[in-house]
Design a protein around this motif. Structure first.
Motif, PDB file in Angstrom:
ATOM      1  N   THR A   1     -19.868  11.657  35.567  1.00 45.34           N
ATOM      2  CA  THR A   1     -18.392  11.478  35.024  1.00 45.34           C
ATOM      3  C   THR A   1     -18.503  10.622  33.943  1.00 45.34           C
ATOM      4  OG1 THR A   1     -16.204  11.010  35.471  1.00 45.34           O
ATOM      5  CG2 THR A   1     -17.754   9.465  36.419  1.00 45.34           C
ATOM      6  N   ILE A   2     -17.583  10.805  33.139  1.00 38.03           N
ATOM      7  CA  ILE A   2     -17.320   9.935  31.897  1.00 38.03           C
ATOM      8  C   ILE A   2     -15.836   9.339  32.316  1.00 38.03           C
ATOM      9  CG2 ILE A   2     -16.961   9.447  29.361  1.00 38.03           C
ATOM     10  CD1 ILE A   2     -18.904  11.887  28.896  1.00 38.03           C
ATOM     11  N   VAL A   3     -15.866   8.034  31.815  1.00 37.90           N
ATOM     12  CA  VAL A   3     -14.418   7.273  32.022  1.00 37.90           C
ATOM     13  C   VAL A   3     -14.222   6.721  30.752  1.00 37.90           C
ATOM     14  CG1 VAL A   3     -14.521   6.991  34.616  1.00 37.90           C
ATOM     15  CG2 VAL A   3     -15.201   5.176  33.016  1.00 37.90           C
ATOM     16  N   ASN A   4     -12.823   6.609  30.566  1.00 39.86           N
ATOM     17  CA  ASN A   4     -12.666   5.826  29.417  1.00 39.86           C
ATOM     18  C   ASN A   4     -12.398   4.409  29.524  1.00 39.86           C
ATOM     19  OD1 ASN A   4      -9.972   5.619  30.607  1.00 39.86           O
ATOM     20  ND2 ASN A   4      -9.203   7.301  29.268  1.00 39.86           N
TER      21      ASN A   4
ATOM     22  N   PRO B   1     -11.091   9.287  34.435  1.00 44.91           N
ATOM     23  CA  PRO B   1     -12.281  10.195  34.123  1.00 44.91           C
ATOM     24  C   PRO B   1     -11.909  10.903  33.011  1.00 44.91           C
ATOM     25  CG  PRO B   1     -11.722  10.174  36.408  1.00 44.91           C
ATOM     26  CD  PRO B   1     -10.529   9.293  35.824  1.00 44.91           C
ATOM     27  N   VAL B   2     -12.617  11.273  32.125  1.00 44.75           N
ATOM     28  CA  VAL B   2     -12.436  12.305  31.007  1.00 44.75           C
ATOM     29  C   VAL B   2     -13.023  13.555  31.242  1.00 44.75           C
ATOM     30  CG1 VAL B   2     -13.138  12.530  28.607  1.00 44.75           C
ATOM     31  CG2 VAL B   2     -12.564  10.321  29.195  1.00 44.75           C
ATOM     32  N   THR B   3     -14.221  13.431  31.977  1.00 45.82           N
ATOM     33  CA  THR B   3     -14.912  14.886  32.232  1.00 45.82           C
ATOM     34  C   THR B   3     -15.678  14.396  33.550  1.00 45.82           C
ATOM     35  OG1 THR B   3     -16.320  16.653  31.536  1.00 45.82           O
ATOM     36  CG2 THR B   3     -16.855  14.533  30.894  1.00 45.82           C
ATOM     37  N   GLN B   4     -15.876  15.529  34.312  1.00 40.58           N
ATOM     38  CA  GLN B   4     -16.658  15.271  35.459  1.00 40.58           C
ATOM     39  C   GLN B   4     -17.668  16.617  35.801  1.00 40.58           C
ATOM     40  OE1 GLN B   4     -14.703  13.442  38.955  1.00 40.58           O
ATOM     41  NE2 GLN B   4     -12.687  13.828  37.661  1.00 40.58           N
TER      42      GLN B   4
ATOM     43  N   LEU C   1     -31.263  14.029  35.520  1.00 39.09           N
ATOM     44  CA  LEU C   1     -30.372  13.073  35.313  1.00 39.09           C
ATOM     45  C   LEU C   1     -30.482  13.383  33.609  1.00 39.09           C
ATOM     46  CD1 LEU C   1     -31.634  10.019  37.371  1.00 39.09           C
ATOM     47  CD2 LEU C   1     -29.374  10.963  37.281  1.00 39.09           C
ATOM     48  N   ILE C   2     -31.305  13.631  33.328  1.00 38.91           N
ATOM     49  CA  ILE C   2     -31.461  13.883  31.623  1.00 38.91           C
ATOM     50  C   ILE C   2     -30.727  14.749  31.190  1.00 38.91           C
ATOM     51  CG2 ILE C   2     -32.860  14.367  29.841  1.00 38.91           C
ATOM     52  CD1 ILE C   2     -35.187  12.682  31.056  1.00 38.91           C
ATOM     53  N   ASP C   3     -30.632  16.152  31.997  1.00 35.31           N
ATOM     54  CA  ASP C   3     -29.979  17.023  31.681  1.00 35.31           C
ATOM     55  C   ASP C   3     -28.564  16.720  31.867  1.00 35.31           C
ATOM     56  OD1 ASP C   3     -32.090  18.745  31.005  1.00 35.31           O
ATOM     57  OD2 ASP C   3     -32.187  19.695  32.884  1.00 35.31           O
ATOM     58  N   MET C   4     -27.983  16.033  32.778  1.00 37.38           N
ATOM     59  CA  MET C   4     -26.699  15.745  32.876  1.00 37.38           C
ATOM     60  C   MET C   4     -26.308  14.860  31.809  1.00 37.38           C
ATOM     61  SD  MET C   4     -24.249  16.166  35.045  1.00 37.38           S
ATOM     62  CE  MET C   4     -24.895  16.683  36.818  1.00 37.38           C
ATOM     63  N   VAL C   5     -26.900  13.722  31.582  1.00 40.15           N
ATOM     64  CA  VAL C   5     -26.452  12.905  30.355  1.00 40.15           C
ATOM     65  C   VAL C   5     -26.259  13.791  29.134  1.00 40.15           C
ATOM     66  CG1 VAL C   5     -27.375  10.872  28.817  1.00 40.15           C
ATOM     67  CG2 VAL C   5     -27.530  10.723  31.300  1.00 40.15           C
ATOM     68  N   ASP C   6     -26.985  14.591  28.759  1.00 42.79           N
ATOM     69  CA  ASP C   6     -27.048  15.468  27.550  1.00 42.79           C
ATOM     70  C   ASP C   6     -25.777  16.417  27.653  1.00 42.79           C
ATOM     71  OD1 ASP C   6     -29.479  14.473  26.653  1.00 42.79           O
ATOM     72  OD2 ASP C   6     -30.456  16.304  27.240  1.00 42.79           O
ATOM     73  N   GLY C   7     -25.612  16.789  28.691  1.00 43.04           N
ATOM     74  CA  GLY C   7     -24.193  17.568  28.936  1.00 43.04           C
ATOM     75  C   GLY C   7     -22.992  16.970  28.818  1.00 43.04           C
ATOM     76  N   LEU C   8     -23.032  15.698  29.232  1.00 44.63           N
ATOM     77  CA  LEU C   8     -21.892  14.696  29.273  1.00 44.63           C
ATOM     78  C   LEU C   8     -21.516  14.319  27.810  1.00 44.63           C
ATOM     79  CD1 LEU C   8     -22.088  12.533  32.425  1.00 44.63           C
ATOM     80  CD2 LEU C   8     -20.515  14.220  32.168  1.00 44.63           C
ATOM     81  N   LEU C   9     -22.717  13.906  27.033  1.00 44.79           N
ATOM     82  CA  LEU C   9     -22.750  13.512  25.780  1.00 44.79           C
ATOM     83  C   LEU C   9     -22.344  14.616  24.795  1.00 44.79           C
ATOM     84  CD1 LEU C   9     -25.540  11.148  25.486  1.00 44.79           C
ATOM     85  CD2 LEU C   9     -23.410  10.427  25.484  1.00 44.79           C
TER      86      LEU C   9
ATOM     87  N   LEU D   1     -17.794   7.943  44.010  1.00 47.27           N
ATOM     88  CA  LEU D   1     -18.928   6.978  43.675  1.00 47.27           C
ATOM     89  C   LEU D   1     -19.308   7.366  42.261  1.00 47.27           C
ATOM     90  CD1 LEU D   1     -20.869   7.990  47.068  1.00 47.27           C
ATOM     91  CD2 LEU D   1     -19.642   5.890  46.507  1.00 47.27           C
ATOM     92  N   ALA D   2     -19.184   8.309  41.657  1.00 48.26           N
ATOM     93  CA  ALA D   2     -19.605   8.485  40.370  1.00 48.26           C
ATOM     94  C   ALA D   2     -18.656   7.504  39.241  1.00 48.26           C
ATOM     95  CB  ALA D   2     -19.475  10.012  39.920  1.00 48.26           C
ATOM     96  N   ILE D   3     -17.183   7.573  39.702  1.00 51.97           N
ATOM     97  CA  ILE D   3     -16.580   6.667  38.845  1.00 51.97           C
ATOM     98  C   ILE D   3     -16.926   5.164  39.138  1.00 51.97           C
ATOM     99  CG2 ILE D   3     -14.218   5.646  38.807  1.00 51.97           C
ATOM    100  CD1 ILE D   3     -13.230   8.568  39.705  1.00 51.97           C
TER     101      ILE D   3
END
Length: 353
Positions: A109-112, A117-120, A137-145, A335-337
């Motif tokens: 997730t990304i939180v502000n 949560p901004v996106t999950q 993990l790397i793919d997930m970070v790239d997708g979130l960014l 847990l992600a938050i």
């Protein structure tokens, strides 16, 4: 890879700031810590709570405004004296990425800046080994960014990474020993904070959740196991036996799948899981009462809010103490938050690791 020590979960009741120039960074973090605890504070209130002078408060608030970390509310009129203006954190002043790794999936997730949560996202792990987890993990970070705008990306405070405190199989324990922080830091150019998942969730609960401004409480996370964290005087304790079994892996996998169904209430597995959680939690509360007294308990689970509320109602009816029982409002992605809030706590608050 080692877990960071549990952070202090809240600022002292009357924290004391310093006026020296070299303490400017600490004083800014102190002000932001107070704003995290409250929905809005005037300059006068910030001075009373922090012990800082009115001049120092004004300098810090102006600096935080320039960095878009805080914003002013509407002036409150009708009182004696000049109108007062509440100051709050700017939700868009900072963002943070959270990655929770479990045996079968990565929740992200990304939180502000106010913990919303901004996106999950969720990614299933086909195999649980170092290479597959690292790539996921790397793919997930790239997708979130990729979901952030060009203006938002520089405002990402860091990456929070959480794992269960232990895995059962030896090959799974090898994943815990690997230095994923270095890989993520090198790939994304962001600071990475790591912690065990339930400790991070408990800490997040005190910063943004139901336990704001609480010093003493019991936090429990229920899934395959009931995992408690005791918070006393603003410190998180795991104990020597950090988890209590509720069901085996196979039963939990089926239960977790059924919890996502619209027919949850008609499912016998879910009903049986609820009964076991209530029984184990009630026993835990009774055992805790023999050596420690806390006023509140917060229960979290990877389940719909309606199920968490049902658990809370049953626990309240079973315990014989005056303990206040509340369900976490972070929902199934708690847990992600919790992971995402760690970089905010590390970078912007006066709490120390």
């Amino acid at each position: 890879m080692r877990f960071a020590p549990p952070p202090t979960v809240r600022v002292a009741e009357h924290p004391g700031g310093m006026n020296q120039v070299l303490a400017r960074s600490f004083n800014e973090r102190l002000i932001m810590s107070l704003l995290l605890q409250h929905d809005g504070m005037t300059r006068l209130q910030l001075g009373q709570e922090s012990g800082l002078s009115a001049q120092t408060i004004s300098v810090i608030v102006r600096a935080l405004e320039r960095d878009d970390l805080v914003s002013k509310g509407e002036a409150v009129r009708g009182r004696i004296g000049p109108p007062t203006t509440p100051i709050s954190l700017n939700p868009n002043g900072a963002f943070s990425i959270g990655l929770h790794v479990d045996r079968h999936a990565i929740e992200a997730t990304i939180v502000n800046f106010v913990g919303s949560p901004v996106t999950q996202r969720r990614s299933t792990l086909t195999t649980f080994d170092i290479e597959n987890v690292r790539d996921a993990l790397i793919d997930m970070v790239d997708g979130l960014l990729g979901e952030l705008t060009a203006a938002q990306k520089p405002l990402v405070a860091g990456i929070g990474l959480t794992f269960p405190q232990r895995f059962e199989a030896e090959e799974e324990q090898a994943v815990l020993a690997y230095d994923f922080e270095q890989d993520l830091r090198a790939h994304a150019g962001l600071e990475v904070v790591i912690q065990d998942d339930v400790t991070a969730a408990a800490s997040a609960e005190t910063l943004y959740g139901q336990a704001k401004r609480m010093d003493d409480l019991l936090f429990c996370f229920a899934s395959k196991d009931l995992v408690p964290r005791l918070i006393l005087g603003g410190r998180i304790y795991t104990g020597s036996n950090p988890q209590i079994s509720i069901c085996d892996n196979q039963a939990w996998n089926l239960t977790a799948k059924n919890l996502e169904s619209v027919a949850t209430w008609d499912d016998l597995r879910v009903q049986r899981w609820i009964e076991h959680v209530v029984s184990k939690t009630t026993d835990l509360v009774q055992d805790l009462a023999t050596f420690a007294s806390v006023p509140a308990m917060i229960l979290s689970a990877p389940a719909p809010m309606a199920v968490i509320d049902e658990l809370v109602l049953h626990i309240r009816s079973e315990i014989s103490t005056d303990l206040s029982v509340t369900g976490s409002r972070f929902g199934p992605n708690a847990l992600a938050i919790g992971a995402a809030i760690m970089p905010i706590q590390t970078r912007f608050t006066a709490n120390t690791l």
